[in-house]
Design a protein around this motif. Structure first.
Motif, short mmCIF file in Angstrom:
data_model
loop_
_atom_site.label_atom_id
_atom_site.label_comp_id
_atom_site.label_asym_id
_atom_site.label_seq_id
_atom_site.Cartn_x
_atom_site.Cartn_y
_atom_site.Cartn_z
N PRO A 93 -3.68 -12.03 -11.89
CA PRO A 93 -2.23 -11.76 -11.83
C PRO A 93 -1.92 -10.34 -11.35
N PHE A 94 -2.81 -9.39 -11.68
CA PHE A 94 -2.56 -8.02 -11.21
C PHE A 94 -2.49 -7.96 -9.68
N LEU A 95 -3.47 -8.60 -9.02
CA LEU A 95 -3.49 -8.55 -7.55
C LEU A 95 -2.32 -9.34 -6.96
N TRP A 96 -1.91 -10.40 -7.66
CA TRP A 96 -0.75 -11.16 -7.22
C TRP A 96 0.53 -10.29 -7.27
N ILE A 97 0.64 -9.50 -8.36
CA ILE A 97 1.79 -8.58 -8.47
C ILE A 97 1.79 -7.58 -7.32
N VAL A 98 0.61 -7.02 -7.03
CA VAL A 98 0.51 -6.05 -5.92
C VAL A 98 0.97 -6.70 -4.62
N TYR A 99 0.53 -7.94 -4.39
CA TYR A 99 0.93 -8.67 -3.20
C TYR A 99 2.45 -8.87 -3.15
N GLU A 100 3.02 -9.27 -4.30
CA GLU A 100 4.48 -9.50 -4.37
C GLU A 100 5.25 -8.20 -4.07
N LEU A 101 4.75 -7.09 -4.63
CA LEU A 101 5.46 -5.82 -4.45
C LEU A 101 5.42 -5.39 -2.99
N PHE A 102 4.30 -5.65 -2.32
CA PHE A 102 4.19 -5.13 -0.96
C PHE A 102 4.70 -6.09 0.09
N ALA B 295 8.49 4.41 -5.57
CA ALA B 295 8.43 3.72 -6.87
C ALA B 295 7.42 2.56 -6.81
N ARG B 296 7.38 1.85 -5.66
CA ARG B 296 6.37 0.79 -5.51
C ARG B 296 4.97 1.37 -5.59
N TRP B 297 4.76 2.50 -4.90
CA TRP B 297 3.43 3.12 -4.89
C TRP B 297 3.03 3.66 -6.25
N VAL B 298 4.00 4.22 -6.98
CA VAL B 298 3.69 4.72 -8.32
C VAL B 298 3.29 3.56 -9.22
N THR B 299 3.99 2.43 -9.06
CA THR B 299 3.63 1.24 -9.85
C THR B 299 2.17 0.84 -9.58
N ILE B 300 1.84 0.72 -8.31
CA ILE B 300 0.46 0.34 -7.97
C ILE B 300 -0.53 1.39 -8.46
N ALA C 278 -0.26 3.86 -10.79
CA ALA C 278 -0.39 4.01 -12.25
C ALA C 278 -1.03 2.77 -12.85
N TRP C 279 -0.68 1.60 -12.34
CA TRP C 279 -1.22 0.37 -12.91
C TRP C 279 -2.69 0.17 -12.60
N THR C 280 -3.13 0.69 -11.45
CA THR C 280 -4.56 0.60 -11.11
C THR C 280 -5.39 1.40 -12.11
N PHE C 281 -4.77 2.45 -12.65
CA PHE C 281 -5.42 3.31 -13.62
C PHE C 281 -5.91 2.53 -14.85
N TYR C 282 -5.14 1.52 -15.27
CA TYR C 282 -5.52 0.77 -16.49
C TYR C 282 -6.85 0.02 -16.30
N ILE D 136 -2.22 8.75 -20.49
CA ILE D 136 -1.71 9.35 -19.24
C ILE D 136 -1.07 8.27 -18.37
N ALA D 137 -1.75 7.11 -18.27
CA ALA D 137 -1.21 6.02 -17.43
C ALA D 137 0.14 5.55 -17.96
N ASP D 138 0.29 5.44 -19.29
CA ASP D 138 1.58 5.03 -19.86
C ASP D 138 2.69 6.02 -19.54
N ILE D 139 2.37 7.31 -19.62
CA ILE D 139 3.39 8.32 -19.35
C ILE D 139 3.83 8.24 -17.89
N ILE D 140 2.88 8.08 -16.98
CA ILE D 140 3.25 8.00 -15.56
C ILE D 140 3.99 6.70 -15.27
N ALA D 141 3.44 5.58 -15.77
CA ALA D 141 4.02 4.27 -15.43
C ALA D 141 5.40 4.07 -16.05
N LYS D 142 5.69 4.75 -17.16
CA LYS D 142 6.96 4.50 -17.86
C LYS D 142 7.95 5.65 -17.70
#
Lengths: 257, 257
Positions: A155-164, A185-190, A192-196, A222-228
């Protein structure tokens, strides 16, 4: 788990307190900022603040759980009989990660039907991603951790596909003034989320128990602070710019009459 | 550390409680005041209140940590096995010091590009200054404390230069009514911020352990109240005056039609 050093324990302790302060402050910033944006962006800021509010609550609980889980005996960190509750993170993500995608969709101000369909699809994918990750986090065996972690990547890769790909056209239709920020904002999502998953798999392959614990706890924080919080500031800036662009357009239309 | 006297312990204890009360009250003052200023100054007051909110949170934690770190045995102050957590201050500064510079830039109401570039540069310098100070605060050796403290002075002096030379022209372009206050806010920043390295180095060169601890804790507390709450009142006054100046100018323009 191998014994944490006092330095490792303190670093994690202070990181949790830092996260609580940042997320609580960010919540108030977003909600106070609601009065400064056009009506169609107020819900986006409400939800942006909800995300940081929910996360601040969980960091408060995580901080308390961490304090209770260890004690100092003769200058060394010793686990008490209350284990640290790692589930708070996943409960938090189950709520906040779908909301993060929804706030991005809302601030783009798409048509009603597109907003509903995209927010639903991305929200469900995000919840599925978190739900598949949790069994891996608490897995008894390394192979179990690899299996669930890998399933969660689908699902993570599917989300990346949907966003781009899915949102590509919608980004092009944003006002010029805000397009760069929406893209960011799209890039920050990708990013920060890749960090997890990086933190998750890094802890699986590397280091001893205490170091892995430190990497996981500080890395997720750190990932939570950036992503949120940092992502939320971008949403706020997009809402303010689009409000400004709309009022400039209205003024020009009024002058042309 | 040498043993604190009861008087020293109580002085620090009460100073922490005083700081919490002052910073929490200041937060509410700034946020309630948002409704009285023009839209372009609301974000400055939001952030002014965020700074005192974050600091109030940390003084609450510092107070609790101080209470837990000592106990009274036979009329004397004795350390418990929970060490006082000095890191709260640095975690606080890491968040609040960049925001303090940003609130000054925001209330000056410069062009968007100048606001972004100056806020980014000053914010990063401030974060660097705090990050370099922390290893000095916890250094085992006096020479380590001198080294990190001195390194931290480099971004500090750069900030002073930016405030005076870099912002000189921007101060001149402020409305006459607010120019004196903006200038005063710059001076309060320099004055209050100079207090921190003075306390830091004074504790290094002087006195026994208990007296050094008292000087550090009470000194930092006074500096925090001036740099955050008193400085915030100046920001509030600038926003109110500039709101008044703008509405006077609008009224004059309307009358001339």
């Amino acid at each position: 788990m191998e014994q944490l050093s006092i330095g490792q324990y303190d670093l994690i302790y202070n990181a949790f307190s830092f996260a609580f302060a940042t997320l609580a402050a960010a919540t108030l910033f977003f909600w106070l900022g609601r009065s400064q944006v056009a009506p169609q962006y107020k819900t986006a800021l409400t939800i942006t603040g909800l995300v940081t509010f929910i996360a601040a609550y969980h960091y408060f609980r995580i901080f308390e759980s961490w304090s209770d889980a260890y004690t100092i005996v003769d200058g060394a960190i010793v686990a008490t009989d209350k284990p640290f509750n790692d589930a708070y993170r996943y409960v938090d993500w189950l709520l906040t990660v779908p909301l993060l995608l929804i706030e991005l969709i809302l601030v783009m101000n798409l048509s009603r039907s597109e907003t509903v369909s995209r927010a639903t699809r991305l929200g469900l994918l995000a919840a599925l991603m978190v739900a598949l990750g949790y069994p891996g986090e608490v897995a008894e065996t390394t192979s179990g951790a690899w299996l669930w972690g890998s399933l969660s990547m689908i699902p993570f890769l599917w989300i990346v596909y949907e966003l781009f790909v899915g949102l590509g056209k919608a980004v092009e239709s944003q006002p010029a003034d805000a397009r760069g920020l929406v893209n960011l904002a799209r890039w920050v999502t990708i990013g920060a989320w890749t960090f997890y998953p990086v933190v998750y798999f890094a802890a699986l392959v590397g280091a001893d128990g205490a170091m892995a614990e430190t990497v996981i706890q500080v890395g997720y924080t750190i990932a939570d602070i950036i992503a949120k919080a940092a992502f939320g500031v971008l949403i706020y800036m997009i809402a303010v710019r689009k409000t400004g662009a709309a009022s400039t357009a209205n003024a020009a239309a009024a002058a042309a009459k």
